[in-house]
Scaffold this motif. Structure first.
Motif, mmCIF file in Angstrom:
data_model
loop_
_atom_site.group_PDB
_atom_site.id
_atom_site.type_symbol
_atom_site.label_atom_id
_atom_site.label_comp_id
_atom_site.label_asym_id
_atom_site.label_seq_id
_atom_site.Cartn_x
_atom_site.Cartn_y
_atom_site.Cartn_z
ATOM 1 N N SER A 95 6.426 2.589 11.395
ATOM 2 C CA SER A 95 6.469 1.188 10.954
ATOM 3 C C SER A 95 7.884 0.642 10.868
ATOM 4 C CB SER A 95 5.798 1.041 9.585
ATOM 5 O OG SER A 95 4.438 1.394 9.672
ATOM 6 N N SER A 96 8.880 1.506 10.821
ATOM 7 C CA SER A 96 10.259 1.035 10.708
ATOM 8 C C SER A 96 10.720 0.293 11.961
ATOM 9 C CB SER A 96 11.207 2.191 10.399
ATOM 10 O OG SER A 96 11.256 3.096 11.484
ATOM 11 N N ARG A 97 9.963 0.391 13.024
ATOM 12 C CA ARG A 97 10.293 -0.380 14.226
ATOM 13 C C ARG A 97 10.172 -1.881 13.948
ATOM 14 N NH1 ARG A 97 6.381 -0.079 17.842
ATOM 15 N NH2 ARG A 97 4.931 0.516 16.229
ATOM 16 N N ARG A 98 9.258 -2.255 13.032
ATOM 17 C CA ARG A 98 9.013 -3.667 12.736
ATOM 18 C C ARG A 98 9.823 -4.186 11.561
ATOM 19 N NH1 ARG A 98 3.374 -1.864 13.414
ATOM 20 N NH2 ARG A 98 3.497 -1.449 11.193
ATOM 21 N N SER A 99 10.059 -3.323 10.565
ATOM 22 C CA SER A 99 10.707 -3.795 9.336
ATOM 23 C C SER A 99 11.675 -2.739 8.825
ATOM 24 C CB SER A 99 9.635 -4.080 8.279
ATOM 25 O OG SER A 99 10.217 -4.278 7.019
ATOM 26 N N GLY A 100 12.845 -3.184 8.439
ATOM 27 C CA GLY A 100 13.841 -2.272 7.901
ATOM 28 C C GLY A 100 13.462 -1.708 6.544
ATOM 29 N N HIS A 101 12.576 -2.421 5.800
ATOM 30 C CA HIS A 101 12.169 -1.930 4.484
ATOM 31 C C HIS A 101 11.427 -0.603 4.600
ATOM 32 C CE1 HIS A 101 11.112 -1.972 0.301
ATOM 33 N NE2 HIS A 101 9.843 -1.831 0.609
ATOM 34 N N HIS A 102 10.803 -0.359 5.738
ATOM 35 C CA HIS A 102 10.077 0.901 5.920
ATOM 36 C C HIS A 102 11.029 2.095 6.000
ATOM 37 C CE1 HIS A 102 6.003 -0.610 6.114
ATOM 38 N NE2 HIS A 102 6.465 -1.611 6.841
ATOM 39 N N LEU A 103 12.301 1.858 6.282
ATOM 40 C CA LEU A 103 13.269 2.957 6.230
ATOM 41 C C LEU A 103 13.390 3.485 4.804
ATOM 42 C CD1 LEU A 103 16.031 1.661 8.663
ATOM 43 C CD2 LEU A 103 14.361 3.487 9.050
ATOM 44 N N HIS A 104 13.306 2.577 3.825
ATOM 45 C CA HIS A 104 13.305 3.015 2.426
ATOM 46 C C HIS A 104 12.045 3.828 2.132
ATOM 47 C CE1 HIS A 104 13.736 3.111 -1.873
ATOM 48 N NE2 HIS A 104 12.559 2.537 -2.000
ATOM 49 N N HIS A 105 10.913 3.405 2.667
ATOM 50 C CA HIS A 105 9.673 4.179 2.501
ATOM 51 C C HIS A 105 9.808 5.555 3.148
ATOM 52 C CE1 HIS A 105 7.083 0.313 1.972
ATOM 53 N NE2 HIS A 105 7.905 0.522 0.973
ATOM 54 N N LEU A 106 10.505 5.610 4.277
ATOM 55 C CA LEU A 106 10.735 6.884 4.954
ATOM 56 C C LEU A 106 11.574 7.809 4.070
ATOM 57 C CD1 LEU A 106 10.644 8.732 7.463
ATOM 58 C CD2 LEU A 106 12.643 7.493 8.308
ATOM 59 N N VAL A 107 12.630 7.283 3.464
ATOM 60 C CA VAL A 107 13.463 8.095 2.574
ATOM 61 C C VAL A 107 12.649 8.547 1.369
ATOM 62 C CG1 VAL A 107 15.479 8.068 1.044
ATOM 63 C CG2 VAL A 107 15.634 7.050 3.312
ATOM 64 N N GLY A 108 11.865 7.635 0.793
ATOM 65 C CA GLY A 108 11.055 7.975 -0.376
ATOM 66 C C GLY A 108 10.009 9.032 -0.080
ATOM 67 N N SER A 109 9.296 8.869 1.022
ATOM 68 C CA SER A 109 8.284 9.858 1.397
ATOM 69 C C SER A 109 8.915 11.201 1.718
ATOM 70 C CB SER A 109 7.472 9.357 2.595
ATOM 71 O OG SER A 109 6.749 8.199 2.251
ATOM 72 N N SER A 110 10.057 11.168 2.384
ATOM 73 C CA SER A 110 10.750 12.419 2.698
ATOM 74 C C SER A 110 11.243 13.105 1.425
ATOM 75 C CB SER A 110 11.929 12.144 3.633
ATOM 76 O OG SER A 110 11.466 11.584 4.844
ATOM 77 N N ALA A 111 11.705 12.316 0.451
ATOM 78 C CA ALA A 111 12.133 12.888 -0.828
ATOM 79 C C ALA A 111 10.947 13.518 -1.549
ATOM 80 C CB ALA A 111 12.777 11.814 -1.705
ATOM 81 N N MET A 112 9.767 12.906 -1.444
ATOM 82 C CA MET A 112 8.571 13.476 -2.073
ATOM 83 C C MET A 112 8.185 14.787 -1.387
ATOM 84 S SD MET A 112 7.641 11.578 -4.633
ATOM 85 C CE MET A 112 5.906 11.628 -4.937
ATOM 86 N N ARG B 143 4.301 7.787 9.141
ATOM 87 C CA ARG B 143 3.806 6.409 9.234
ATOM 88 C C ARG B 143 4.949 5.425 8.970
ATOM 89 N NH1 ARG B 143 0.763 2.354 6.435
ATOM 90 N NH2 ARG B 143 -0.809 1.525 7.852
ATOM 91 N N ALA B 144 5.790 5.721 7.972
ATOM 92 C CA ALA B 144 6.933 4.856 7.675
ATOM 93 C C ALA B 144 7.920 4.842 8.840
ATOM 94 C CB ALA B 144 7.620 5.308 6.398
ATOM 95 N N LEU B 145 8.106 6.000 9.467
ATOM 96 C CA LEU B 145 8.996 6.065 10.629
ATOM 97 C C LEU B 145 8.457 5.181 11.751
ATOM 98 C CD1 LEU B 145 11.461 7.344 11.998
ATOM 99 C CD2 LEU B 145 9.962 9.195 12.746
ATOM 100 N N ARG C 184 0.831 -1.214 0.000
ATOM 101 C CA ARG C 184 0.000 0.000 0.000
ATOM 102 C C ARG C 184 0.858 1.254 0.000
ATOM 103 N NH1 ARG C 184 -4.462 -1.803 4.480
ATOM 104 N NH2 ARG C 184 -5.683 -3.163 3.111
ATOM 105 N N ALA C 185 1.926 1.246 0.789
ATOM 106 C CA ALA C 185 2.833 2.401 0.821
ATOM 107 C C ALA C 185 3.480 2.598 -0.544
ATOM 108 C CB ALA C 185 3.896 2.217 1.900
ATOM 109 N N GLU C 186 3.850 1.509 -1.200
ATOM 110 C CA GLU C 186 4.450 1.609 -2.523
ATOM 111 C C GLU C 186 3.426 2.083 -3.563
ATOM 112 O OE1 GLU C 186 6.096 -2.294 -2.830
ATOM 113 O OE2 GLU C 186 7.749 -1.786 -1.479
ATOM 114 N N ALA C 187 2.163 1.673 -3.406
ATOM 115 C CA ALA C 187 1.115 2.151 -4.314
ATOM 116 C C ALA C 187 0.923 3.656 -4.155
ATOM 117 C CB ALA C 187 -0.195 1.409 -4.049
ATOM 118 N N LEU C 188 0.899 4.140 -2.917
ATOM 119 C CA LEU C 188 0.783 5.576 -2.672
ATOM 120 C C LEU C 188 1.953 6.315 -3.315
ATOM 121 C CD1 LEU C 188 -0.469 8.058 -1.204
ATOM 122 C CD2 LEU C 188 1.042 7.486 0.714
ATOM 123 N N MET C 189 3.143 5.778 -3.171
ATOM 124 C CA MET C 189 4.315 6.406 -3.766
ATOM 125 C C MET C 189 4.201 6.417 -5.289
ATOM 126 S SD MET C 189 7.193 7.867 -3.012
ATOM 127 C CE MET C 189 7.475 7.349 -1.345
#
Length: 196
Positions: A81-98, A77-79, A38-43
């Motif tokens: 969720s990053s407590r559970r999965s390291g992949h959410h750190l990439h979502h955090l970088v992507g959302s921050s870049a947006m 939200r990615a920040l 879902r996060a990737e779809a939003l991106m």
């Protein structure tokens, strides 16, 4: 984003198709994988909306601020969720870049409507160091993701090689397609940052 209209349309179509696939992938998965899809779809859809050529639809500066708020919430939200999965750190970088790109675009629109010329030039390109760091991150991400898509052969007892064949899972749950989507969005993000 700034750039030729044809490349903007192609980038928009690619990001929209990737976002649509991620939505379909979200339906085929559960739990953490569904949240990531879902996060990737939003991106993907957000990148598609930002890639529409400005000559066709020039959003007002408040539209860019709306993108910044939307992706700011996604970054928080990615920040979380990053407590559970390291992949959410990439979502955090992507959302921050947006968020960063949205604020730069809002600033360049406001600067073009009456601020000093030096402020307009600074706002149009963003902060060079931050843009450079994001470009380096996405270049490394694209290279790493592309390398992971290369099939690995395993030797057999007869001396031949066996490659990873088609999965018994449905096409919406194939890991190589999910990786290809992430690679596509990484390339698109790199291209968008390059035109900033």
């Amino acid at each position: 984003m700034h750039g030729p209209a044809m490349s903007g349309w192609l980038l928009m179509a690619l990001c929209a198709a990737t976002g649509a696939y991620c939505l379909l992938r979200a339906r085929a998965r559960t739990g953490e994988e569904r949240r990531a899809a879902r996060a990737e779809a939003l991106m993907g859809f957000g990148m598609a909306a930002m890639a529409v050529p400005a000559a066709v639809v020039a959003p007002p500066s408040w539209g860019w601020l709306l993108y910044a708020v939307l992706f700011g919430v996604a970054a928080l939200r990615a920040l979380w969720s990053s407590r559970r999965s390291g992949h959410h750190l990439h979502h955090l970088v992507g959302s921050s870049a947006m968020v960063y790109m949205s604020l730069v675009m809002a600033g360049s629109g406001a600067a073009a409507h009456g601020s000093h010329a030096s402020h307009a030039m600074a706002a149009a390109g963003g902060v060079p160091l931050l843009t450079g760091l994001l470009l380096a991150y996405y270049a490394a991400y694209v290279l790493r993701s592309g390398a992971r898509l290369i099939p690995v052969t395993a030797p057999t007892a007869g001396g031949g090689a066996v490659t990873g064949g088609p999965s018994a899972e449905g096409w919406g749950a194939r890991p190589e397609l999910a990786l290809a989507c992430r690679l596509t969005m990484g390339i698109a993000m790199f291209a968008m940052l390059l035109t900033l």
